[in-house]
Design a protein around this motif. Sequence first.
Motif, PDB file in Angstrom:
ATOM      1  N   MET A   1       0.834  -1.184   0.000  1.00  0.00           N
ATOM      2  CA  MET A   1       0.000   0.000   0.000  1.00  0.00           C
ATOM      3  C   MET A   1       0.875   1.241   0.000  1.00  0.00           C
ATOM      4  SD  MET A   1      -3.222  -0.257   2.374  1.00  0.00           S
ATOM      5  CE  MET A   1      -4.567  -1.036   1.600  1.00  0.00           C
ATOM      6  N   GLY A   2       1.290   1.732  -1.066  1.00  0.00           N
ATOM      7  CA  GLY A   2       2.127   2.922  -1.128  1.00  0.00           C
ATOM      8  C   GLY A   2       1.329   4.174  -0.848  1.00  0.00           C
ATOM      9  N   GLY A   3       2.026   5.223  -0.627  1.00  0.00           N
ATOM     10  CA  GLY A   3       1.390   6.507  -0.386  1.00  0.00           C
ATOM     11  C   GLY A   3       2.439   7.565  -0.141  1.00  0.00           C
ATOM     12  N   VAL A   4       1.998   8.775  -0.092  1.00  0.00           N
ATOM     13  CA  VAL A   4       2.892   9.894   0.149  1.00  0.00           C
ATOM     14  C   VAL A   4       2.498  10.557   1.464  1.00  0.00           C
ATOM     15  CG1 VAL A   4       3.673  12.129  -0.708  1.00  0.00           C
ATOM     16  CG2 VAL A   4       3.167  10.299  -2.332  1.00  0.00           C
ATOM     17  N   LEU A   5       3.465  10.673   2.358  1.00  0.00           N
ATOM     18  CA  LEU A   5       3.229  11.339   3.630  1.00  0.00           C
ATOM     19  C   LEU A   5       3.180  12.842   3.401  1.00  0.00           C
ATOM     20  CD1 LEU A   5       3.032  11.409   6.755  1.00  0.00           C
ATOM     21  CD2 LEU A   5       5.531  11.449   6.788  1.00  0.00           C
ATOM     22  N   LEU A   6       2.090  13.455   3.791  1.00  0.00           N
ATOM     23  CA  LEU A   6       1.938  14.895   3.616  1.00  0.00           C
ATOM     24  C   LEU A   6       2.302  15.660   4.888  1.00  0.00           C
ATOM     25  CD1 LEU A   6      -1.394  14.966   1.599  1.00  0.00           C
ATOM     26  CD2 LEU A   6       0.949  15.083   0.734  1.00  0.00           C
ATOM     27  N   GLY A   7       2.836  14.954   5.858  1.00  0.00           N
ATOM     28  CA  GLY A   7       3.214  15.582   7.122  1.00  0.00           C
ATOM     29  C   GLY A   7       4.701  15.876   7.167  1.00  0.00           C
ATOM     30  N   PRO A   8       5.179  16.282   8.335  1.00  0.00           N
ATOM     31  CA  PRO A   8       6.594  16.614   8.492  1.00  0.00           C
ATOM     32  C   PRO A   8       7.484  15.372   8.488  1.00  0.00           C
ATOM     33  CG  PRO A   8       5.453  16.809  10.577  1.00  0.00           C
ATOM     34  CD  PRO A   8       4.411  16.506   9.544  1.00  0.00           C
ATOM     35  N   GLU A   9       8.769  15.601   8.340  1.00  0.00           N
ATOM     36  CA  GLU A   9       9.757  14.521   8.365  1.00  0.00           C
ATOM     37  C   GLU A   9       9.815  13.882   9.754  1.00  0.00           C
ATOM     38  OE1 GLU A   9      11.683  13.402   5.756  1.00  0.00           O
ATOM     39  OE2 GLU A   9      10.426  14.721   4.522  1.00  0.00           O
ATOM     40  N   PRO A  10      10.180  12.593   9.847  1.00  0.00           N
ATOM     41  CA  PRO A  10      10.231  11.902  11.146  1.00  0.00           C
ATOM     42  C   PRO A  10      11.042  12.608  12.238  1.00  0.00           C
ATOM     43  CG  PRO A  10      10.357  10.304   9.385  1.00  0.00           C
ATOM     44  CD  PRO A  10      10.418  11.661   8.731  1.00  0.00           C
ATOM     45  N   PRO A  11      12.206  13.227  11.958  1.00  0.00           N
ATOM     46  CA  PRO A  11      12.917  13.904  13.051  1.00  0.00           C
ATOM     47  C   PRO A  11      12.105  15.039  13.684  1.00  0.00           C
ATOM     48  CG  PRO A  11      14.394  13.592  11.190  1.00  0.00           C
ATOM     49  CD  PRO A  11      13.007  13.220  10.720  1.00  0.00           C
ATOM     50  N   PHE A  12      11.308  15.734  12.885  1.00  0.00           N
ATOM     51  CA  PHE A  12      10.458  16.802  13.414  1.00  0.00           C
ATOM     52  C   PHE A  12       9.369  16.220  14.308  1.00  0.00           C
ATOM     53  CE2 PHE A  12       6.775  19.602  13.266  1.00  0.00           C
ATOM     54  CZ  PHE A  12       7.333  20.816  13.637  1.00  0.00           C
ATOM     55  N   VAL A  13       8.760  15.130  13.869  1.00  0.00           N
ATOM     56  CA  VAL A  13       7.713  14.473  14.660  1.00  0.00           C
ATOM     57  C   VAL A  13       8.302  13.971  15.974  1.00  0.00           C
ATOM     58  CG1 VAL A  13       6.103  12.526  14.742  1.00  0.00           C
ATOM     59  CG2 VAL A  13       6.370  13.836  12.625  1.00  0.00           C
ATOM     60  N   GLU A  14       9.508  13.394  15.916  1.00  0.00           N
ATOM     61  CA  GLU A  14      10.158  12.894  17.129  1.00  0.00           C
ATOM     62  C   GLU A  14      10.408  14.031  18.123  1.00  0.00           C
ATOM     63  OE1 GLU A  14      14.272  10.749  18.618  1.00  0.00           O
ATOM     64  OE2 GLU A  14      13.871  10.889  16.473  1.00  0.00           O
ATOM     65  N   LEU A  15      10.905  15.161  17.642  1.00  0.00           N
ATOM     66  CA  LEU A  15      11.168  16.310  18.510  1.00  0.00           C
ATOM     67  C   LEU A  15       9.885  16.851  19.123  1.00  0.00           C
ATOM     68  CD1 LEU A  15      12.965  18.620  19.667  1.00  0.00           C
ATOM     69  CD2 LEU A  15      12.457  19.848  17.537  1.00  0.00           C
ATOM     70  N   THR A  16       8.881  17.086  18.309  1.00  0.00           N
ATOM     71  CA  THR A  16       7.665  17.735  18.793  1.00  0.00           C
ATOM     72  C   THR A  16       6.758  16.805  19.591  1.00  0.00           C
ATOM     73  OG1 THR A  16       6.542  17.350  16.680  1.00  0.00           O
ATOM     74  CG2 THR A  16       7.679  19.471  16.975  1.00  0.00           C
ATOM     75  N   SER A  17       7.046  15.518  19.600  1.00  0.00           N
ATOM     76  CA  SER A  17       6.254  14.609  20.427  1.00  0.00           C
ATOM     77  C   SER A  17       6.711  14.635  21.886  1.00  0.00           C
ATOM     78  CB  SER A  17       6.308  13.182  19.877  1.00  0.00           C
ATOM     79  OG  SER A  17       7.621  12.662  19.984  1.00  0.00           O
ATOM     80  N   ASP A  18       7.770  15.367  22.172  1.00  0.00           N
ATOM     81  CA  ASP A  18       8.283  15.526  23.538  1.00  0.00           C
ATOM     82  C   ASP A  18       8.212  17.011  23.896  1.00  0.00           C
ATOM     83  OD1 ASP A  18      10.130  16.104  25.688  1.00  0.00           O
ATOM     84  OD2 ASP A  18      11.041  14.137  25.356  1.00  0.00           O
ATOM     85  N   LYS A  19       7.258  17.382  24.756  1.00  0.00           N
ATOM     86  CA  LYS A  19       7.056  18.798  25.093  1.00  0.00           C
ATOM     87  C   LYS A  19       8.299  19.445  25.694  1.00  0.00           C
ATOM     88  CE  LYS A  19       2.103  18.759  25.801  1.00  0.00           C
ATOM     89  NZ  LYS A  19       1.301  17.781  26.502  1.00  0.00           N
ATOM     90  N   HIS A  20       9.023  18.718  26.517  1.00  0.00           N
ATOM     91  CA  HIS A  20      10.200  19.303  27.155  1.00  0.00           C
ATOM     92  C   HIS A  20      11.286  19.589  26.115  1.00  0.00           C
ATOM     93  CE1 HIS A  20      12.697  20.392  30.543  1.00  0.00           C
ATOM     94  NE2 HIS A  20      13.675  19.665  30.026  1.00  0.00           N
ATOM     95  N   ARG A  21      11.564  18.639  25.245  1.00  0.00           N
ATOM     96  CA  ARG A  21      12.570  18.855  24.205  1.00  0.00           C
ATOM     97  C   ARG A  21      12.155  19.974  23.257  1.00  0.00           C
ATOM     98  NH1 ARG A  21      13.560  14.114  20.857  1.00  0.00           N
ATOM     99  NH2 ARG A  21      15.102  15.468  19.893  1.00  0.00           N
ATOM    100  N   THR A  22      10.858  20.057  22.955  1.00  0.00           N
ATOM    101  CA  THR A  22      10.367  21.121  22.071  1.00  0.00           C
ATOM    102  C   THR A  22      10.618  22.491  22.693  1.00  0.00           C
ATOM    103  OG1 THR A  22       8.661  19.680  21.137  1.00  0.00           O
ATOM    104  CG2 THR A  22       8.325  22.054  20.908  1.00  0.00           C
ATOM    105  N   VAL A  23      10.295  22.644  23.978  1.00  0.00           N
ATOM    106  CA  VAL A  23      10.496  23.926  24.658  1.00  0.00           C
ATOM    107  C   VAL A  23      11.987  24.269  24.712  1.00  0.00           C
ATOM    108  CG1 VAL A  23      10.288  25.117  26.879  1.00  0.00           C
ATOM    109  CG2 VAL A  23       8.367  23.827  25.980  1.00  0.00           C
ATOM    110  N   GLU A  24      12.837  23.281  24.982  1.00  0.00           N
ATOM    111  CA  GLU A  24      14.275  23.542  24.993  1.00  0.00           C
ATOM    112  C   GLU A  24      14.746  24.055  23.631  1.00  0.00           C
ATOM    113  OE1 GLU A  24      15.871  19.770  26.307  1.00  0.00           O
ATOM    114  OE2 GLU A  24      16.220  20.584  28.310  1.00  0.00           O
ATOM    115  N   ARG A  25      14.284  23.429  22.555  1.00  0.00           N
ATOM    116  CA  ARG A  25      14.700  23.832  21.203  1.00  0.00           C
ATOM    117  C   ARG A  25      14.186  25.230  20.875  1.00  0.00           C
ATOM    118  NH1 ARG A  25      16.150  20.844  16.618  1.00  0.00           N
ATOM    119  NH2 ARG A  25      17.105  19.482  18.169  1.00  0.00           N
TER     120      ARG A  25
END
Length: 100
Positions: free
Chosen positions: A1-25
């Motif tokens: 089942m192919g497809g195109v992800l229309l969201g952000p790249e995985p490193p961005f998702v990883e960063l923003t899924s952690d509120k503390h790391r996001t605030v530090e950045r």
Amino acid sequence: MGGVLLGPEPPFVELTSDKHRTVERLGQAGIPVPPGVRLSEGAGLPIDFPYPAVVKPIDGAGSQGLKLVCSAGEMSSFRASGPMRLEQFWCGLGKSIFSY
């Protein structure tokens, strides 16, 4: 089942899924952010933190699990149920991109 992800790249998702790391950045980028600390699972609230404060899950969505804390003594029996962020309360208005 192919497809195109229309969201952000995985490193961005990883960063923003952690509120503390996001605030530090954001702070490193010069954006004003409330002072805060990361709480490990089972940790209590530090007495020497500038209260009032807000405690929230690192990975929560919206305001799920958010608590306003006026002093460490107010919640002396508090123990973090998982990784959490304690940050100084800054008064303001919540604003969503969906607000008109």
